[in-house]
Structures are given as C-alpha cells and as structure tokens.
Design an enzyme around this catalytic site. Structure first.
Site, short mmCIF file in Angstrom:
data_model
loop_
_atom_site.label_atom_id
_atom_site.label_comp_id
_atom_site.label_asym_id
_atom_site.label_seq_id
_atom_site.Cartn_x
_atom_site.Cartn_y
_atom_site.Cartn_z
N HIS A 95 78.21 66.85 78.83
CA HIS A 95 78.69 66.94 80.21
C HIS A 95 80.12 67.50 80.25
O HIS A 95 80.45 68.31 81.11
CB HIS A 95 78.72 65.55 80.88
CG HIS A 95 77.37 64.97 81.18
ND1 HIS A 95 76.32 65.70 81.65
CD2 HIS A 95 76.91 63.69 81.10
CE1 HIS A 95 75.28 64.91 81.85
NE2 HIS A 95 75.61 63.67 81.51
N HIS B 51 82.40 60.62 70.34
CA HIS B 51 82.80 59.24 70.67
C HIS B 51 81.76 58.23 70.20
O HIS B 51 81.76 57.10 70.69
CB HIS B 51 82.98 59.13 72.19
CG HIS B 51 81.72 59.38 72.93
ND1 HIS B 51 81.27 60.64 73.24
CD2 HIS B 51 80.76 58.54 73.37
CE1 HIS B 51 80.10 60.56 73.84
NE2 HIS B 51 79.77 59.28 73.93
N CYS C 262 76.18 62.79 71.78
CA CYS C 262 75.75 62.09 73.00
C CYS C 262 75.79 63.08 74.16
O CYS C 262 76.62 63.99 74.18
CB CYS C 262 76.71 60.92 73.24
SG CYS C 262 76.45 60.06 74.80
N SER D 224 76.98 62.68 76.94
CA SER D 224 78.28 62.64 77.62
C SER D 224 79.20 63.73 77.08
O SER D 224 79.94 64.36 77.85
CB SER D 224 78.93 61.27 77.47
OG SER D 224 78.09 60.27 77.98
N CYS E 88 77.77 54.21 70.75
CA CYS E 88 77.68 54.55 72.18
C CYS E 88 76.26 54.36 72.69
O CYS E 88 75.99 53.47 73.48
CB CYS E 88 78.17 55.97 72.49
SG CYS E 88 77.90 56.35 74.24
P1 PAD Z 1 69.66 62.91 76.41
O1 PAD Z 1 69.93 64.32 76.74
O2 PAD Z 1 69.45 62.52 74.99
O3 PAD Z 1 68.39 62.37 77.24
C1 PAD Z 1 68.01 62.76 78.52
C2 PAD Z 1 66.49 62.60 78.63
O4 PAD Z 1 66.07 62.87 79.96
C3 PAD Z 1 65.69 63.55 77.73
O5 PAD Z 1 64.77 62.81 76.96
C4 PAD Z 1 64.96 64.47 78.74
O6 PAD Z 1 63.69 64.90 78.25
C5 PAD Z 1 64.82 63.57 79.94
N1 PAD Z 1 64.60 64.25 81.24
C6 PAD Z 1 64.99 65.48 81.64
N2 PAD Z 1 64.62 65.69 82.93
C7 PAD Z 1 64.01 64.57 83.36
C8 PAD Z 1 63.46 64.14 84.61
N3 PAD Z 1 63.45 64.95 85.68
N4 PAD Z 1 62.95 62.89 84.69
C9 PAD Z 1 62.95 62.06 83.63
N5 PAD Z 1 63.47 62.40 82.42
C10 PAD Z 1 63.99 63.64 82.29
O7 PAD Z 1 70.88 62.06 77.03
P2 PAD Z 1 71.57 60.69 76.51
O8 PAD Z 1 70.51 59.68 76.32
O9 PAD Z 1 72.55 60.99 75.43
O10 PAD Z 1 72.44 60.34 77.82
C11 PAD Z 1 71.80 60.04 79.06
C12 PAD Z 1 72.83 59.89 80.15
O11 PAD Z 1 73.59 58.70 79.92
C13 PAD Z 1 73.85 61.02 80.25
O12 PAD Z 1 74.14 61.31 81.60
C14 PAD Z 1 75.06 60.42 79.57
O13 PAD Z 1 76.26 61.05 79.95
C15 PAD Z 1 74.97 59.01 80.06
C16 PAD Z 1 75.80 58.01 79.31
N6 PAD Z 1 76.46 57.07 80.03
C17 PAD Z 1 77.22 56.13 79.43
C18 PAD Z 1 77.88 55.11 80.30
O14 PAD Z 1 78.75 54.37 79.83
N7 PAD Z 1 77.48 54.99 81.55
C19 PAD Z 1 77.35 56.10 78.06
C20 PAD Z 1 76.65 57.03 77.31
C21 PAD Z 1 75.88 58.01 77.93
ZN ZN Z 2 78.09 58.53 74.62
#
Ligand code: PAD
Ligand code: ZN
Length: 362
Positions: free
Chosen positions: A43, A59, A38, A40, A163
């Site tokens: 990060h 996770h 993921c 996260s 997740c």
């Molecule tokens: P990921 O890296 O799989 O997806 C990110 C996507 O964004 C990719 O498809 C990229 O191509 C795209 N992207 C890049 N730049 C841009 C832009 N300028 N505009 C639009 N799209 C773009 O990430 P993920 O899906 O695993 O996670 C996404 C976020 O969600 C990340 O910050 C993660 O930490 C967060 C998250 N939050 C929680 C929560 O509880 N809030 C849980 C799990 C993940």
């Molecule tokens: Zn996650």
C-alpha cells in the site's frame, strides 16, 4: 549493510548500502534473519498511504540480538526475537489501560520521518518505516518493539507472527472477542486473513466462512478451519453469506482494504453483529453504510495489529504452533533473497502468494 529502499512510489525497491547508528540507551541492534512481505508495505509502495521517502520498508520480521544499549535488560546478544511495529512506552494512558497498540508516546513510538537511526553516503535523509525497517540486514529498534522467543522456534515461521499472524488472530480474539459457536466471515484470505480463519478456529467459532477470489486460497482456508467457502465470482457475496447463515453472521472481518468489501462486511451482519475492519482502506477514502442497520445494533470497528499485547500474544502463538494448532508452515509460498524482493511484491499484487519471506542468510 544492504537494505531495500523505496525512493519513489510506484517504482521498484532498490538495494542500497546503508548504515545504522550505535544503539542508544534503550535500543537494540538486531541481525535480521527473516522478513515477511505484507500487503501494508505494498500500500505504501503504491502511494495509497503516505510516508516520507526515501525509506527502508518492511515490518514483519524475526532475528537475533547483536548488541544492546546501556539501559537494556530485557534481552542480551544471542537472544532470538520477533519485532512488532506496536512499540509501546508502558506509561501513557493507553498503555496503562491495556491498549498498548494505541501508545501515544512519540519519543518511543516515533512518527513517520522522526527517526534518525538509518543513514547512507548521500546527504538526503533515509527514513525508518514504522520504527522497524525490516528489509535490511540489520535493524535498530526500541527495546519495546521486540519480544524474546524460544530458540527452537524456526525464525521464518516466527517472522510471520510479527505482523500478519498477530493481526489476523488478534482481530478475532482480542478486537472482536469471538465467542465459542459464533459465526465468522473473513473477506480476503491472504496472510492476514488466513490468520483470522485459523484464529477463529482456535477461538472455537461455529461457522467460519472464507471469502476470496482465488480458489487455491479458499482450499487452504478450509485446511486452516474454514467450514464454508464463498467465491465472489459466483454472485453477490452478501447474499451468498446470508443464504449460508440463515440471515447474517455474528462477526465479519474485512481483510483486504477496499471500500466495497468493507461495505459488504457490514451488510452481511445479523442483528447485533459486528464488522471488524482490518484491511487498510486507501487513505482519504470514505465508506457508505445503511443508517437503518444501526437500529438493529449492528456495529463496525477498526483493528490495529490485532489489538495485540505482543509480549504476551506472540509467545502464546508460538505455543499454539508447537501444539499443532497454528499451521504456520502453510503460510509460506516463497522464500526469497533480498535481491528478489520486487518479484515477491509482483506475486503479491497478482494475488498468487499467501506470504513470501526474505531469508537473509540465503
Ligand atoms: P494479501 O494481498 O496477502 O491478501 C489479500 C487477499 O484478498 C488475496 O488472497 C486476494 O486473492 C483476495 N481478494 C482480492 N480481491 C478480493 C475480493 N474482491 N473479495 C475477496 N477476496 C479478494 O494481503 P495481506 O493479507 O497481507 O493484507 C490484507 C490487508 O490487511 C491489507 O489491506 C493490509 O494492509 C491489511 C493489514 N492491516 C493491519 C492492521 O493493523 N490493521 C496489519 C497488517 C495488514
Ligand atoms: Zn503488515
């Protein structure tokens, strides 16, 4: 057992021999079958969020119960389970008022650095991550960090629910409570964003607009329910969304974790609309909003793990999959061995994958 350890930020994970304690009264020992990568985790690897190191990351996982503590009645050895970092006590104010993701009991939902479940031959403490540490052949977790699932559910698909899927789906259904016919924008169509799009379709949303810089992601988004696609490279995202929606959307979801896209999410709202921030904006960074927009009752809110009630939500998501409504097969871009984990994160960083999963029996 083998586990992938983060020793220092911006350094590759290292596969090490580590051990787990025997299960305490309310703990469960799990043989990890599958762990998803993921953003996260990334990060934390990049130091955008702090965590005590060294630590075993991971996770998003599914596995099989191996051993249970003396007080555990919820599962038995052989049961298939999905893990969730939203471990809950069930008795604090937040749990009893229906918000278990905000559980405040730190003896159950331990703070970073507090768990002593992991150990190794070195004297240095090895930290558990988010009460789980899934990049390891086994996990020792609180019984309230798992949900039992049906055994005919493929574990590599079940892991995604742990997740990414519950977070994206839950942001739409639980946090924002999107109503049938309302318009939705999802900014960032990775593993979590795709789940928001699929969730919006299940919720009966009207227009579902996917925003991503990768054309392959936009194409998959269309298969999962997006009615329109927006590529930021074709011009101002806010204007493109306004043009498509006759002035703004009811719901926007930021699923990337960046200041600019969080600001876009708020700026593209119709009067009365709500922006839900799912992405993890780097720790300490602030976002700027136009104060006037609040006079038109625009709202902005956070969403943690899709505001889940995971013991209810995850089995329901599995039923959606079984009925062909949740397209989990489309999420998996690569199946990796634990030893290939750094390649998996490099592909994520390059934006190439939706989800890569570690298959522990491979
Ligand atoms: P990921 O890296 O799989 O997806 C990110 C996507 O964004 C990719 O498809 C990229 O191509 C795209 N992207 C890049 N730049 C841009 C832009 N300028 N505009 C639009 N799209 C773009 O990430 P993920 O899906 O695993 O996670 C996404 C976020 O969600 C990340 O910050 C993660 O930490 C967060 C998250 N939050 C929680 C929560 O509880 N809030 C849980 C799990 C993940
Ligand atoms: Zn996650």
């Amino acid at each position: 057992m083998k586990a992938a350890v983060l020793h220092e930020v911006n350094k590759p994970l290292v596969i090490e021999d580590v051990s787990l304690q025997k299960p305490g009264p309310r703990e469960v020992l799990i043989r990890t079958a599958v762990a998803g990568l993921c953003h996260s985790d990334l990060h934390f690897m990049e130091g955008l969020y702090p965590h005590p190191l060294p630590a075993v990351l991971g996770h998003e996982s599914a596995g099989v119960v191996e051993q249970v503590g003396s007080d555990v009645t919820y599962v038995k050895p052989g049961d298939h389970v999905v893990t969730c970092l939203s471990v809950f006590c069930g008795t604090c104010d937040n749990c009893t008022t229906g918000r278990p993701v905000l559980c405040t009991d730190t003896s159950v939902k331990m703070l970073p650095g507090a768990s002593n479940r992991l150990s190794w031959a070195r004297s240095e403490k090895l930290n558990q991550f988010l009460n789980l540490s899934s990049f390891a052949e086994q996990m020792l977790v609180h019984e309230n960090a798992i949900v039992k699932i049906r055994k005919d559910m493929p574990l590599e698909l079940a892991a995604l629910i742990g997740c990414g899927v519950v977070t994206g789906y839950g942001a739409v259904v639980n946090t924002a409570k999107v109503a049938p016919g309302e318009s939705v924008v999802v900014i960032g169509c990775g593993g979590v964003g795709m789940a928001a799009i699929n969730g919006a379709q299940i919720a009966g949303a009207g227009r579902i607009i996917a925003v991503d810089t990768n054309p392959a992601k936009l194409q998959l988004a269309t298969k999962l329910g997006a009615t329109d696609i927006v590529d930021p490279r074709n011009g101002d995202v806010v204007q493109q969304v306004r043009d498509l929606t006759n002035g703004g959307v009811h719901h926007s979801f930021e699923v990337l974790g960046r200041k600019e896209t969080a600001e876009q999410a708020f700026a593209m709202l119709a009067p009365g609309g709500t922006a839900t921030i799912v992405g993890m904006i780097p720790f300490g960074q602030k976002i700027e909003l136009h104060g006037f927009d609040f006079l038109r009752e625009r709202k902005i809110q956070g969403s943690s793990m899709g505001s889940n009630h995971f013991r209810v939500d995850m089995p329901r998501l599995i039923e959606f999959y079984m009925r062909g409504k949740l397209h989990l097969e489309d999420w998996i871009s690569a199946k990796l061995k634990l030893s290939e984990i750094n390649e998996g994160f490099a592909a994520m960083k390059a934006g190439k994958t939706v989800r890569s999963v570690i298959m522990f029996d491979a």
